[in-house]
Design a protein around this motif. Structure first.
Motif, PDB file in Angstrom:
ATOM      1  N   MET A   1       0.832  -1.178   0.000  1.00 30.10           N
ATOM      2  CA  MET A   1       0.000   0.000   0.000  1.00 30.10           C
ATOM      3  C   MET A   1       0.870   1.231   0.000  1.00 30.10           C
ATOM      4  SD  MET A   1      -1.568   0.636   3.768  1.00 30.10           S
ATOM      5  CE  MET A   1      -1.872   2.360   3.668  1.00 30.10           C
ATOM      6  N   VAL A   2       0.404   2.274  -0.617  1.00 30.65           N
ATOM      7  CA  VAL A   2       1.116   3.544  -0.634  1.00 30.65           C
ATOM      8  C   VAL A   2       0.719   4.268   0.648  1.00 30.65           C
ATOM      9  CG1 VAL A   2       1.476   5.679  -1.860  1.00 30.65           C
ATOM     10  CG2 VAL A   2       1.079   3.588  -3.134  1.00 30.65           C
ATOM     11  N   THR A   3       1.647   4.335   1.569  1.00 28.00           N
ATOM     12  CA  THR A   3       1.346   4.846   2.898  1.00 28.00           C
ATOM     13  C   THR A   3       1.828   6.275   3.058  1.00 28.00           C
ATOM     14  OG1 THR A   3       1.600   2.623   3.762  1.00 28.00           O
ATOM     15  CG2 THR A   3       1.647   4.393   5.359  1.00 28.00           C
ATOM     16  N   ASP A   4       1.011   7.081   3.692  1.00 28.67           N
ATOM     17  CA  ASP A   4       1.377   8.449   4.039  1.00 28.67           C
ATOM     18  C   ASP A   4       2.601   8.394   4.953  1.00 28.67           C
ATOM     19  OD1 ASP A   4       1.593  10.989   5.061  1.00 28.67           O
ATOM     20  OD2 ASP A   4      -0.445  11.089   5.836  1.00 28.67           O
ATOM     21  N   PRO A   5       3.702   9.057   4.575  1.00 28.38           N
ATOM     22  CA  PRO A   5       4.911   9.034   5.406  1.00 28.38           C
ATOM     23  C   PRO A   5       4.646   9.541   6.826  1.00 28.38           C
ATOM     24  CG  PRO A   5       5.365  10.071   3.285  1.00 28.38           C
ATOM     25  CD  PRO A   5       3.893   9.829   3.352  1.00 28.38           C
ATOM     26  N   LEU A   6       3.710  10.477   6.987  1.00 35.03           N
ATOM     27  CA  LEU A   6       3.405  10.983   8.333  1.00 35.03           C
ATOM     28  C   LEU A   6       2.765   9.900   9.191  1.00 35.03           C
ATOM     29  CD1 LEU A   6       2.049  14.557   7.513  1.00 35.03           C
ATOM     30  CD2 LEU A   6       4.267  13.934   8.491  1.00 35.03           C
ATOM     31  N   LEU A   7       1.915   9.073   8.584  1.00 37.02           N
ATOM     32  CA  LEU A   7       1.301   7.969   9.322  1.00 37.02           C
ATOM     33  C   LEU A   7       2.364   6.969   9.756  1.00 37.02           C
ATOM     34  CD1 LEU A   7      -1.082   6.288  10.351  1.00 37.02           C
ATOM     35  CD2 LEU A   7      -1.276   5.329   8.026  1.00 37.02           C
ATOM     36  N   ARG A   8       3.254   6.621   8.858  1.00 40.63           N
ATOM     37  CA  ARG A   8       4.320   5.675   9.199  1.00 40.63           C
ATOM     38  C   ARG A   8       5.178   6.239  10.333  1.00 40.63           C
ATOM     39  NH1 ARG A   8       5.782   3.969   4.298  1.00 40.63           N
ATOM     40  NH2 ARG A   8       5.192   1.799   4.442  1.00 40.63           N
ATOM     41  N   ARG A   9       5.495   7.530  10.256  1.00 41.00           N
ATOM     42  CA  ARG A   9       6.298   8.161  11.321  1.00 41.00           C
ATOM     43  C   ARG A   9       5.561   8.143  12.654  1.00 41.00           C
ATOM     44  NH1 ARG A   9       8.695  11.866   7.659  1.00 41.00           N
ATOM     45  NH2 ARG A   9       6.993  13.324   7.893  1.00 41.00           N
ATOM     46  N   ARG A  10       4.254   8.434  12.616  1.00 34.73           N
ATOM     47  CA  ARG A  10       3.459   8.445  13.854  1.00 34.73           C
ATOM     48  C   ARG A  10       3.430   7.054  14.497  1.00 34.73           C
ATOM     49  NH1 ARG A  10      -1.748   7.195  14.988  1.00 34.73           N
ATOM     50  NH2 ARG A  10      -2.431   7.115  12.824  1.00 34.73           N
ATOM     51  N   LEU A  11       3.250   6.024  13.695  1.00 33.29           N
ATOM     52  CA  LEU A  11       3.208   4.658  14.225  1.00 33.29           C
ATOM     53  C   LEU A  11       4.563   4.232  14.787  1.00 33.29           C
ATOM     54  CD1 LEU A  11       1.055   3.051  11.401  1.00 33.29           C
ATOM     55  CD2 LEU A  11       0.351   3.393  13.779  1.00 33.29           C
ATOM     56  N   ARG A  12       5.623   4.598  14.098  1.00 36.24           N
ATOM     57  CA  ARG A  12       6.963   4.258  14.602  1.00 36.24           C
ATOM     58  C   ARG A  12       7.252   4.983  15.907  1.00 36.24           C
ATOM     59  NH1 ARG A  12      11.328   4.627   9.929  1.00 36.24           N
ATOM     60  NH2 ARG A  12      12.581   3.720  11.575  1.00 36.24           N
ATOM     61  N   ARG A  13       6.821   6.247  15.998  1.00 41.83           N
ATOM     62  CA  ARG A  13       7.031   7.011  17.231  1.00 41.83           C
ATOM     63  C   ARG A  13       6.253   6.384  18.392  1.00 41.83           C
ATOM     64  NH1 ARG A  13       5.810  11.803  15.501  1.00 41.83           N
ATOM     65  NH2 ARG A  13       3.657  11.729  16.175  1.00 41.83           N
ATOM     66  N   ALA A  14       5.024   5.923  18.113  1.00 42.04           N
ATOM     67  CA  ALA A  14       4.201   5.322  19.174  1.00 42.04           C
ATOM     68  C   ALA A  14       4.877   4.099  19.778  1.00 42.04           C
ATOM     69  CB  ALA A  14       2.818   4.952  18.623  1.00 42.04           C
ATOM     70  N   ARG A  15       5.463   3.263  18.959  1.00 41.92           N
ATOM     71  CA  ARG A  15       6.107   2.056  19.510  1.00 41.92           C
ATOM     72  C   ARG A  15       7.435   2.401  20.185  1.00 41.92           C
ATOM     73  NH1 ARG A  15       7.965  -0.950  13.842  1.00 41.92           N
ATOM     74  NH2 ARG A  15       9.865   0.281  13.639  1.00 41.92           N
ATOM     75  N   ARG A  16       8.154   3.396  19.641  1.00 35.36           N
ATOM     76  CA  ARG A  16       9.427   3.800  20.258  1.00 35.36           C
ATOM     77  C   ARG A  16       9.221   4.431  21.620  1.00 35.36           C
ATOM     78  NH1 ARG A  16      10.891   6.187  15.501  1.00 35.36           N
ATOM     79  NH2 ARG A  16      10.464   8.203  16.414  1.00 35.36           N
ATOM     80  N   GLU A  17       8.087   5.107  21.811  1.00 31.91           N
ATOM     81  CA  GLU A  17       7.846   5.821  23.069  1.00 31.91           C
ATOM     82  C   GLU A  17       7.377   4.914  24.197  1.00 31.91           C
ATOM     83  OE1 GLU A  17       5.255   9.024  21.951  1.00 31.91           O
ATOM     84  OE2 GLU A  17       6.921  10.250  21.200  1.00 31.91           O
ATOM     85  N   LEU A  18       7.140   3.647  23.910  1.00 24.52           N
ATOM     86  CA  LEU A  18       6.789   2.714  24.987  1.00 24.52           C
ATOM     87  C   LEU A  18       7.980   2.560  25.924  1.00 24.52           C
ATOM     88  CD1 LEU A  18       5.005   0.012  22.816  1.00 24.52           C
ATOM     89  CD2 LEU A  18       3.897   1.502  24.502  1.00 24.52           C
ATOM     90  N   SER A  19       7.727   2.480  27.210  1.00 24.71           N
ATOM     91  CA  SER A  19       8.811   2.317  28.175  1.00 24.71           C
ATOM     92  C   SER A  19       9.464   0.940  28.009  1.00 24.71           C
ATOM     93  CB  SER A  19       8.268   2.455  29.601  1.00 24.71           C
ATOM     94  OG  SER A  19       7.437   1.339  29.909  1.00 24.71           O
ATOM     95  N   GLN A  20      10.654   0.800  28.549  1.00 29.35           N
ATOM     96  CA  GLN A  20      11.341  -0.498  28.506  1.00 29.35           C
ATOM     97  C   GLN A  20      10.496  -1.573  29.196  1.00 29.35           C
ATOM     98  OE1 GLN A  20      14.180  -1.432  26.942  1.00 29.35           O
ATOM     99  NE2 GLN A  20      14.094   0.599  26.010  1.00 29.35           N
ATOM    100  N   ARG A  21       9.870  -1.193  30.304  1.00 28.15           N
ATOM    101  CA  ARG A  21       9.029  -2.163  31.012  1.00 28.15           C
ATOM    102  C   ARG A  21       7.832  -2.583  30.154  1.00 28.15           C
ATOM    103  NH1 ARG A  21       6.932  -2.371  37.160  1.00 28.15           N
ATOM    104  NH2 ARG A  21       5.526  -4.107  36.834  1.00 28.15           N
ATOM    105  N   ALA A  22       7.183  -1.607  29.501  1.00 27.28           N
ATOM    106  CA  ALA A  22       6.056  -1.936  28.623  1.00 27.28           C
ATOM    107  C   ALA A  22       6.528  -2.824  27.484  1.00 27.28           C
ATOM    108  CB  ALA A  22       5.411  -0.664  28.089  1.00 27.28           C
TER     109      ALA A  22
END
Length: 196
Positions: A1-22
């Motif tokens: 799928m042709v994905t909006d780069p902003l959406l991909r960035r938002r999703l990557r940021r969401a997983r990166r921002e999870l704490s180490q414990r999470a």
């Protein structure tokens, strides 16, 4: 799928921002959910990945499935750009960084298996929906390497199982013709399976 780069960035940021414990808790929960599902019970040759940038860590799955299983890691194919092959992860594996800075097995005597020789591939992803459509990193390595599955619907393997955090789920993804759906996606909260 042709994905909006902003959406991909938002999703990557969401997983990166999870704490180490999470991150650890989610990996343990995904492991329990996947093993209790029976989806990989009979698999003997399983590909996994080394997580980067907040990807869900498949290590607990591997630790729980010690024994008569062989584990493989994706490696960029040097003479076929844009495709992967899978290399056996042996105890004395030597490592090198590929052009994306990701560690992969190196060495002259690697045991290489084509994707058709695997029973299960645990697939990293950026986003997914409940119908098991996947947004990857954007380079198309998995889609190109597994394109044979699109033409041969009777193939039973490899089974493609995405591992993700629930925060990566989207309401719907509109796939392109070259996008391969996963057979299942497992998160800390749910097991999503593609219909028959």
């Amino acid at each position: 799928m042709v994905t909006d780069p902003l959406l991909r960035r938002r999703l990557r940021r969401a997983r990166r921002e999870l704490s180490q414990r999470a991150q650890r808790d989610h990996a343990a929960a995904v492991c329990r959910r996947l093993l209790s599902s029976g989806l990989i019970r009979s698999a003997r040759r399983i590909a996994f990945y080394l997580p980067i940038a907040g990807e869900l860590d498949p290590t607990p799955i591997r630790e729980q499935l010690r024994g008569r299983r062989h584990w493989y890691l994706p490696v960029l194919r040097p003479h076929t750009p844009g495709r992967l092959w899978f290399v056996h992860d042996a105890p004395k594996t030597r490592w090198r960084r590929n052009r994306f800075g990701i560690l992969e097995p190196s060495g002259r005597y690697r045991q290489i298996v084509p994707p058709q020789g695997l029973h299960v591939i645990l697939v990293p992803l950026v986003g997914f929906d409940a119908h098991c459509h996947r947004i990857g990193m954007g380079a198309g390595f998995y889609d190109r390497s597994l394109a044979f599955l699109r033409d041969r619907r009777h193939w039973q393997r490899p089974r493609l199982i995405g591992l993700a955090h629930e925060c990566q789920r989207l309401d719907a993804i509109e796939p392109e013709p070259w996008d391969l759906p996963l057979d299942a996606v497992v998160t800390e909260h749910a097991l999503y399976q593609r219909g028959p």
